[in-house]
Motif scaffolding. Structure first.
Motif, mmCIF file in Angstrom:
data_model
loop_
_atom_site.group_PDB
_atom_site.id
_atom_site.type_symbol
_atom_site.label_atom_id
_atom_site.label_comp_id
_atom_site.label_asym_id
_atom_site.label_seq_id
_atom_site.Cartn_x
_atom_site.Cartn_y
_atom_site.Cartn_z
ATOM 1 N N GLU A 1 -4.194 10.334 3.579
ATOM 2 C CA GLU A 1 -5.232 10.003 2.592
ATOM 3 C C GLU A 1 -6.268 11.121 2.470
ATOM 4 O O GLU A 1 -7.008 11.166 1.483
ATOM 5 N N GLN B 1 -10.670 0.854 -0.457
ATOM 6 C CA GLN B 1 -10.317 2.083 -1.163
ATOM 7 C C GLN B 1 -11.545 2.889 -1.605
ATOM 8 O O GLN B 1 -11.565 4.121 -1.467
ATOM 9 N N PHE C 1 0.832 -1.204 0.000
ATOM 10 C CA PHE C 1 0.000 0.000 0.000
ATOM 11 C C PHE C 1 0.868 1.257 0.000
ATOM 12 O O PHE C 1 0.650 2.185 -0.792
ATOM 13 N N LEU C 2 1.865 1.304 0.873
ATOM 14 C CA LEU C 2 2.727 2.476 0.967
ATOM 15 C C LEU C 2 3.580 2.655 -0.283
ATOM 16 O O LEU C 2 3.812 3.778 -0.734
ATOM 17 N N LYS D 1 -1.726 15.470 -4.476
ATOM 18 C CA LYS D 1 -1.495 14.198 -3.800
ATOM 19 C C LYS D 1 -0.516 14.384 -2.659
ATOM 20 O O LYS D 1 0.438 15.152 -2.760
ATOM 21 N N HIS D 2 -0.746 13.679 -1.573
ATOM 22 C CA HIS D 2 0.153 13.749 -0.425
ATOM 23 C C HIS D 2 1.558 13.296 -0.807
ATOM 24 O O HIS D 2 1.743 12.290 -1.503
ATOM 25 N N ASN E 1 2.842 1.545 -3.387
ATOM 26 C CA ASN E 1 2.004 1.896 -4.537
ATOM 27 C C ASN E 1 1.440 3.306 -4.434
ATOM 28 O O ASN E 1 1.355 4.025 -5.438
ATOM 29 N N ARG E 2 1.078 3.721 -3.233
ATOM 30 C CA ARG E 2 0.392 4.999 -3.077
ATOM 31 C C ARG E 2 1.358 6.167 -2.866
ATOM 32 O O ARG E 2 1.126 7.267 -3.375
ATOM 33 N N TYR E 3 2.447 5.926 -2.144
ATOM 34 C CA TYR E 3 3.328 7.034 -1.771
ATOM 35 C C TYR E 3 4.783 6.840 -2.190
ATOM 36 O O TYR E 3 5.644 7.650 -1.858
ATOM 37 N N GLN E 4 5.067 5.733 -2.874
ATOM 38 C CA GLN E 4 6.409 5.464 -3.384
ATOM 39 C C GLN E 4 7.457 5.431 -2.268
ATOM 40 O O GLN E 4 8.565 5.953 -2.401
ATOM 41 N N GLU F 1 -12.368 6.728 -0.540
ATOM 42 C CA GLU F 1 -12.387 7.825 -1.509
ATOM 43 C C GLU F 1 -13.723 8.551 -1.499
ATOM 44 O O GLU F 1 -13.776 9.776 -1.681
#
Length: 385
Positions: free
Chosen positions: A206, A283, A77-78, A212-213, A80-83, A287
């Motif tokens: 999120e 998800q 998750f981390l 995007k954060h 994919n979402r925040y690299q 969202e």
């Protein structure tokens, strides 16, 4: 009996947030904008996963670091979402809320006399946690003209030979401020030059509305000097589940794990099964919730500005932080009179630090109807001052 109380316990104040929450609970017809908690219940499929785990007999301790399946899912998750990439076997701990993650992070790295640089305004627990660890919190007042962001110049002003740790919380509670990637890059240069370790609480990541954060650890040069702290409370409406996580290079993780082993052992087992379901299938509800908060933010902030309470546009979390200076009241006086005379509960900004003085924190995690009614009551209250 006071003689038995430790000096460190005496040195920390009670939470200024709970006072107004408790006061609102004793009054009728109060719209509470005080406590920072989603007004959504946990999605049923997450609850069902936890119930199923109980039915299947998963009621024992887990590994100290948490269920391996959860850590692997969280790592994905981390990434994919925040690299940001963490080894689920050696660089992650599942904790009892992000509050515990913050506590063990501070205690793992702070020695008596060390200074921790803390953004101000900030949630009420950060300074006391540093004090309880024997360190000294040094508050850095982030200004409204900078949208309550930390600037490199402000950071430089507060660094001393005793500075060891920089504590960040963006999106910020109470201001809703967000640090963009270019902002963090400026902070990175100073942190690297002065060999600071960063503790970054990103529990509202999120809930970012503009763009995007940007995870602090994703910025060049910062992964190896950043502890990432977050949890499931805000994004998945799981506050009562008390589940967070700690991610850091393995040497720091190993140190924090020893503290976690002695004070907590492991996070609640059934909550961990719920968190697995949240990461895999939560998800869409998340969202939808964020979109609703985005609309509420626009509605509420527009209303605050319209009735004469200037408010910058918060880009994350679910808090508005309007100024009440023009009313002639202090933030404490404003909050106390607003709840007693208008039936609206807010939190004085000064409980979050000196930079919060003259502001109040309003959590817009309530229905649109309640927000509209709160604006109407606040407007009438201001007119009658």
């Amino acid at each position: 009996m006071r003689d038995f109380v430790s000096e460190r316990a005496r040195a920390i104040p009670p939470s200024g947030i709970r006072r107004f929450f408790d006061l609102a609970g004793k009054m009728e017809d109060v719209i509470s904008l005080g406590v920072g908690e989603p007004d959504y219940t946990t999605p049923w499929h997450i609850c069902e996963a936890a119930i199923t785990s109980i039915e299947q007999g998963h009621t024992s301790y887990t590994s100290n670091t948490g269920l391996e399946t959860l850590r692997r899912d969280l790592s994905s998750f981390l990434n994919n979402r925040y690299q940001i990439s963490y080894d689920p076997l050696s660089e992650m701990i599942v904790t009892t809320g992000v509050s515990e993650a913050l506590d063990i992070a501070i205690r793992a790295v702070i020695d008596p006399g060390d200074e921790a640089l803390v953004v101000d305004p900030i949630y009420v627990s950060y300074g006391p946690c540093v004090t309880l660890a024997g360190g000294k919190p040094v508050l850095m007042p982030c200004l409204e003209k900078d949208h309550f962001r930390l600037t490199p110049d402000l950071l430089m002003e507060h660094i001393t030979p005793k500075s060891k740790v920089l504590i960040l919380n963006f999106p910020n509670n109470p201001s809703g401020a967000v640090m963009r990637k270019e902002d963090i890059k400026g902070i990175a240069d100073v942190a690297i030059d002065h060999d600071l370790l960063i503790l970054s609480d990103e529990v509202y990541a999120e809930l970012t509305y503009e763009g995007k954060h940007c995870a602090v650890a994703s910025v060049d040069g910062l992964w190896e000097r950043t502890v990432t702290l977050s949890g499931f409370s805000k994004a998945f409406a799981m506050t009562g589940w008390r589940l967070g996580y700690f991610c850091a290079p393995k040497e720091i993780t190993a140190a924090a794990l020893k503290i976690h082993q002695y004070i907590m052992l492991s996070a609640p087992t059934m909550a961990q099964y719920g968190a697995i379901e949240a990461l895999r299938h939560g998800q869409d509800p998340m969202e939808q919730m964020v979109r609703e908060y985005h609309m509420r933010r626009n509605l509420f902030v527009d209303g605050l500005n319209r009735i004469g309470l200037p408010c910058h546009l918060p880009e994350g979390a679910f808090y508005a932080f309007p100024s009440v200076k023009q009313t002639g009241l202090s933030d404490q006086e404003f909050a106390e009179r607003l709840i007693t005379e208008a039936g609206v509960a807010v939190v004085p900004g000064s409980v979050f630090g000196t930079a919060g003085e003259g502001h109040v924190r309003c959590a817009y995690a309530v229905s649109r109807n309640d927000l509209s009614e709160a604006i109407a009551r606040m407007g009438e209250f201001i007119q009658n001052l």
